[in-house]
Design a protein around this motif. Structure first.
Motif, PDB file in Angstrom:
ATOM      1  N   ARG A 476       1.567   2.375  -1.551  1.00 54.28           N
ATOM      2  CA  ARG A 476       0.737   1.155  -1.835  1.00 54.28           C
ATOM      3  C   ARG A 476       0.847   0.607  -3.156  1.00 54.28           C
ATOM      4  O   ARG A 476       0.816  -0.627  -3.403  1.00 54.28           O
ATOM      5  N   ILE A 477       0.945   1.389  -4.317  1.00 51.52           N
ATOM      6  CA  ILE A 477       1.001   1.062  -5.683  1.00 51.52           C
ATOM      7  C   ILE A 477       2.377   0.362  -5.994  1.00 51.52           C
ATOM      8  O   ILE A 477       2.438  -0.638  -6.404  1.00 51.52           O
ATOM      9  N   GLN A 478       3.410   0.710  -5.190  1.00 53.95           N
ATOM     10  CA  GLN A 478       4.670  -0.220  -5.516  1.00 53.95           C
ATOM     11  C   GLN A 478       4.399  -1.460  -4.889  1.00 53.95           C
ATOM     12  O   GLN A 478       5.005  -2.544  -5.460  1.00 53.95           O
ATOM     13  N   GLN A 479       3.710  -1.661  -3.572  1.00 53.62           N
ATOM     14  CA  GLN A 479       3.427  -3.002  -3.236  1.00 53.62           C
ATOM     15  C   GLN A 479       2.661  -3.777  -4.012  1.00 53.62           C
ATOM     16  O   GLN A 479       2.867  -4.917  -4.438  1.00 53.62           O
ATOM     17  N   GLU A 480       1.454  -3.163  -4.890  1.00 55.23           N
ATOM     18  CA  GLU A 480       0.612  -3.938  -5.796  1.00 55.23           C
ATOM     19  C   GLU A 480       1.396  -4.254  -6.942  1.00 55.23           C
ATOM     20  O   GLU A 480       1.187  -5.347  -7.479  1.00 55.23           O
ATOM     21  N   GLN A 481       2.382  -3.381  -7.319  1.00 57.82           N
ATOM     22  CA  GLN A 481       3.328  -3.854  -8.623  1.00 57.82           C
ATOM     23  C   GLN A 481       4.217  -4.983  -8.228  1.00 57.82           C
ATOM     24  O   GLN A 481       4.283  -5.830  -9.002  1.00 57.82           O
ATOM     25  N   GLN A 489       0.421 -11.510 -12.640  1.00 57.74           N
ATOM     26  CA  GLN A 489      -0.846 -10.711 -12.894  1.00 57.74           C
ATOM     27  C   GLN A 489      -0.755  -9.290 -13.027  1.00 57.74           C
ATOM     28  O   GLN A 489       0.102  -8.839 -12.288  1.00 57.74           O
ATOM     29  N   PRO A 490      -1.588  -8.566 -13.918  1.00 63.28           N
ATOM     30  CA  PRO A 490      -1.692  -7.217 -13.908  1.00 63.28           C
ATOM     31  C   PRO A 490      -1.799  -6.430 -12.435  1.00 63.28           C
ATOM     32  O   PRO A 490      -2.609  -6.982 -11.546  1.00 63.28           O
ATOM     33  N   PRO A 491      -1.087  -5.324 -12.050  1.00 66.88           N
ATOM     34  CA  PRO A 491      -1.204  -4.737 -10.595  1.00 66.88           C
ATOM     35  C   PRO A 491      -2.905  -4.349 -10.810  1.00 66.88           C
ATOM     36  O   PRO A 491      -3.522  -3.706 -11.583  1.00 66.88           O
ATOM     37  N   GLN A 492      -3.430  -4.360  -9.518  1.00 68.78           N
ATOM     38  CA  GLN A 492      -4.749  -3.896  -9.274  1.00 68.78           C
ATOM     39  C   GLN A 492      -4.635  -2.288  -8.492  1.00 68.78           C
ATOM     40  O   GLN A 492      -4.662  -2.378  -7.260  1.00 68.78           O
TER      41      GLN A 492
END
Length: 727
Positions: A476-481, A489-492
């Motif tokens: 999930r974090i990789q998708q946000e990045q 925009q910065p990742p949420q």
């Protein structure tokens, strides 16, 4: 018996025992007999000591006089045992060397919470009290740790583990044996004496449990009963030895009433590092040449017997302290005078004659003197107090008495007395703390190796992510990045997700708990009593360090502000000062970082120049960001075109596959129609054949009927002619 003699005797016994199961039983029974003979004198002395403690030894002066003796042994034991052990230890499980190891920290938290719960539900305090009492009374105490799983269900519905625990169990001093050795770590085997019922024997060994002779009775003096009135079956037991063989890592159950084979043999049931389910026994007096215990009562037994003798003499002399004497028989009023109350005056008939003859009433009465008895009693009381002081000096109770504080004293005086009063028993307290700590370590090892994951989670309430959950969060974090790179925009990223990634997984913690070597290297299991001295020293060291730091900053701050001393020099001097306190590796790393930062501060450029450089760096970073954005956009366009081409190719392939499928369907439909026509033709031919056959059968039937009719007519005609011919 020396160890060499015991080893030689055991070797000869093993050589002569024979082979097979019967030889194994004979070998172990001989080894246990040798171990019993090695400590036989101690066991007799221990039994006598226990009787003395219970005030039940009537062999010397009789039961009545025994009750009048001074039982200093009971007094000493009841004074020493609470001074040695008086509170439940608190488990303290932490990472070894205080290193930053998240997995080891979580694993230690699991073990500490399990131990804390186990101490609440286990009979740990009563077992420790019994161990300390045995140590001070007979010289040795043994406590074992068991692993007890509770199984629910049955074989039909399926058995499953419902719960598990690791309780402690006090081992009576008379029911323990050990192999020959001079130090505990060389002991080859230990044995526990059990007394089992028939049902317990069958549960232990379904094959041989019913064959064991019940050779022990729980009824007192059962061996003195006649053969005609043996004790009932309910009071009978079988003597069974539970032997833990450290060399072969086996547990062997052998009954003295069945010598054909062992009842049961288990292969390392607990899987402990030191194999034995007990720590090193708690011994009050130890020497380096033998493991045979020494009852502490032996050290002052002569003084205790002298004290009892003095007490018996005091009691006898007290019985002599009576007002006894003779009187003139002519005084009839003497009984009334003796029974008179305070202030009563008894009338006397011949008082004038008594005064004339005897010279007064006091001349008519003579009392037996008790002054000599009183003087002897005073001397005996003084002697008894002196003997008591000698005993207190031998046992160390005198220090406890001197350490007793007065509530009116100052805090400093009370601290000094407390420290002085505990000097003589600190060794015993330390040994008891070591014993409790070792029991906790055995419990911790069994919890780490035996407990199921669901049991650990239920007992501790600790929630850790699984490996699968952590992988899902990482995806999930990789998708946000990636989304942030596309939008600029910065990742949420949620804080919960970041915290979850920083935690170790439950699988990692469980792997560490299951590994004996890694667990011992990275986790240290202690109790509050075993680390109290280290914590006190660390706290004192930290307090001195903070005071020195405050004084150093107060002294050097003005010099640094006046540029008399540079910041780098002040930090270097402070680092050299701080390293004398042995603060640990983490503090050493922090000091090194502080020195590097001080060096950077001194080498900083002019602020305006630094601001210009920062602006240029910001502009370069902006340009680099724009270039990266353009490159990413071009890569995204290229990727989009490739995806479109790929989709068109896949669509074309789908259309081709559809056409091929349609052609194949049509071919199958034509083939089906051809098969249907052929089946209709065959059906027509079959109908014609059936019709022709039916006609042939009908013709044959008609012909057959006609032939039968002709034969019938001929038969009737023949029958009609027959009577005429007969006539």
């Amino acid at each position: 018996m020396t160890n060499e003699t015991a080893n030689l005797a055991e070797f000869e016994t093993e050589k002569d025992a024979g082979s097979g199961d019967a030889g194994l039983v004979k070998l172990w029974l001989s080894a246990i007999d040798l171990a019993s003979r090695e400590e036989e004198s101690w066991r007799k002395e221990a039994e006598t000591t226990v009787k003395t403690f219970r005030n039940g030894d009537s062999s010397r002066n009789g039961a009545i006089e025994r009750q009048q003796e001074f039982n200093i042994l009971y007094s000493n034991i009841e004074t020493l045992t609470p001074a040695i052990y008086n509170s439940t230890p608190i488990p303290d499980v932490r990472t070894r060397y205080n290193s930053d190891d998240p997995v080891a920290r979580e694993a230690g938290d699991f073990i500490e919470r399990c131990l804390s719960y186990d101490l609440d539900v286990d009979q740990f305090d009563p077992n420790m009290d019994s161990a300390v009492q045995d140590s001070e009374l007979v010289g040795r105490a043994v406590t074992r740790v068991r692993y007890v799983p509770y199984i629910s269900g049955d074989q039909e519905s399926g058995e499953k583990l419902a719960w598990e625990e690791v309780p402690t169990e006090h081992v009576p001093w008379a029911n323990f044996r050990r192999g020959p050795a001079r130090c505990w770590y060389d002991v080859p085997w230990i044995a526990f004496e059990l007394f089992l019922t028939r049902d317990q024997l069958i549960e232990l060994s379904p094959q041989n449990g019913g064959k064991v002779n019940l050779d022990y009775s729980s009824v007192p003096d059962a061996e003195k009963q006649s053969q005609d009135s043996p004790p009932p079956e309910i009071f009978k037991r079988a003597r069974v030895w539970e032997i833990w063989d450290k060399e072969r890592r086996q547990v062997i159950f052998i009954a003295t009433g069945y010598k054909e084979a062992p009842l049961r043999v288990e292969e390392d049931p607990l899987g402990l590092t030191d194999f034995f389910p007990i720590p090193r026994p708690l011994m009050s007096i130890q020497t380096s040449d033998t493991l045979v215990p020494i009852p502490p009562y032996r050290m002052y037994k002569a003084q205790a017997e002298e004290l009892s003798t003095i007490t018996v003499r005091i009691n006898a002399l007290i019985k002599m302290l009576k007002v006894r004497g003779v009187r003139d028989a002519q005084i009839n009023e003497f009984d009334a005078i003796a029974d008179a109350e305070d202030g009563d005056l008894v009338a006397m008939q011949d008082a004038t004659a008594l005064y004339a003859q005897a010279g007064g009433l006091e001349k008519a009465i003579w009392l037996m003197p008790i002054d000599m008895v009183q003087a002897v009693l005073q001397g005996l009381y003084v002697q008894r107090e002196q003997v008591k002081q000698v005993i207190y000096e031998i046992t160390g109770i005198s220090d406890i008495l001197r350490g007793a504080s007065d509530p009116n004293e100052t805090l400093g005086a009370q601290n000094i007395k407390a420290q002085f009063g505990s000097q003589r028993i600190q060794k015993k307290q330390k040994e008891a703390a070591r014993y409790a700590r070792d029991l906790l370590r055995i419990k911790a090892e069994l919890i780490a190796n035996k407990f199921q994951p669901q049991t650990l989670l239920m007992m501790t309430g600790i929630k850790l992510p699984s490996e699968q959950e952590k992988q899902m969060v990482q995806a999930r974090i990789q998708q946000e990045q990636m989304k942030a790179q596309q939008t600029g925009q910065p990742p949420q990223i949620p804080e919960e997700a970041q915290e979850l990634l920083e935690k170790p997984t439950f699988e990692e913690v469980l792997q560490l708990l299951r590994s004996d070597i890694q667990r011992q290297y990275r986790i240290d299991v202690e109790s509050d009593s075993t680390i109290r001295a280290d914590l006190a020293r660390s706290q004192e060291n930290m307090s001195m360090f903070l005071q020195g730091t405050a004084q150093y900053i107060q002294a050097t701050a003005p010099a640094v502000q006046a540029n008399i001393i540079s910041k780098k020099a002040a930090v270097v001097i402070y680092s050299s000062f701080a390293r004398n306190y042995k603060l640990g590796k983490s503090a050493e790393d922090a000091l090194a970082t502080l020195e590097e930062e001080a060096a950077k501060v001194e080498g900083q450029p002019d602020p305006a120049q630094q601001a210009q450089q920062q602006a240029q760096q910001a502009e370069q970073q902006k340009m680099q960001f724009e270039m990266q954005k353009m490159q990413q956009q071009a890569a995204l366009d290229k990727q989009s075109k490739e995806m479109d081409m790929q989709m068109k190719r896949e669509e074309h392939e789908l259309q081709m596959q559809k056409m091929q499928a349609d052609m194949a369907f049509r071919e199958q439909e034509l083939a089906f129609k051809e098969r249907e026509l052929a089946m209709k033709e065959r059906s027509s031919l079959l109908d014609a054949s059936i019709h022709q056959r039916t006609a042939e059968i009908n013709a044959q039937a008609t012909e057959h009927k006609a032939r039968i009719g002709m034969e019938t007519i001929e038969h009737k005609a023949k029958m009609a002619r027959q009577p005429k011919e007969d006539a």
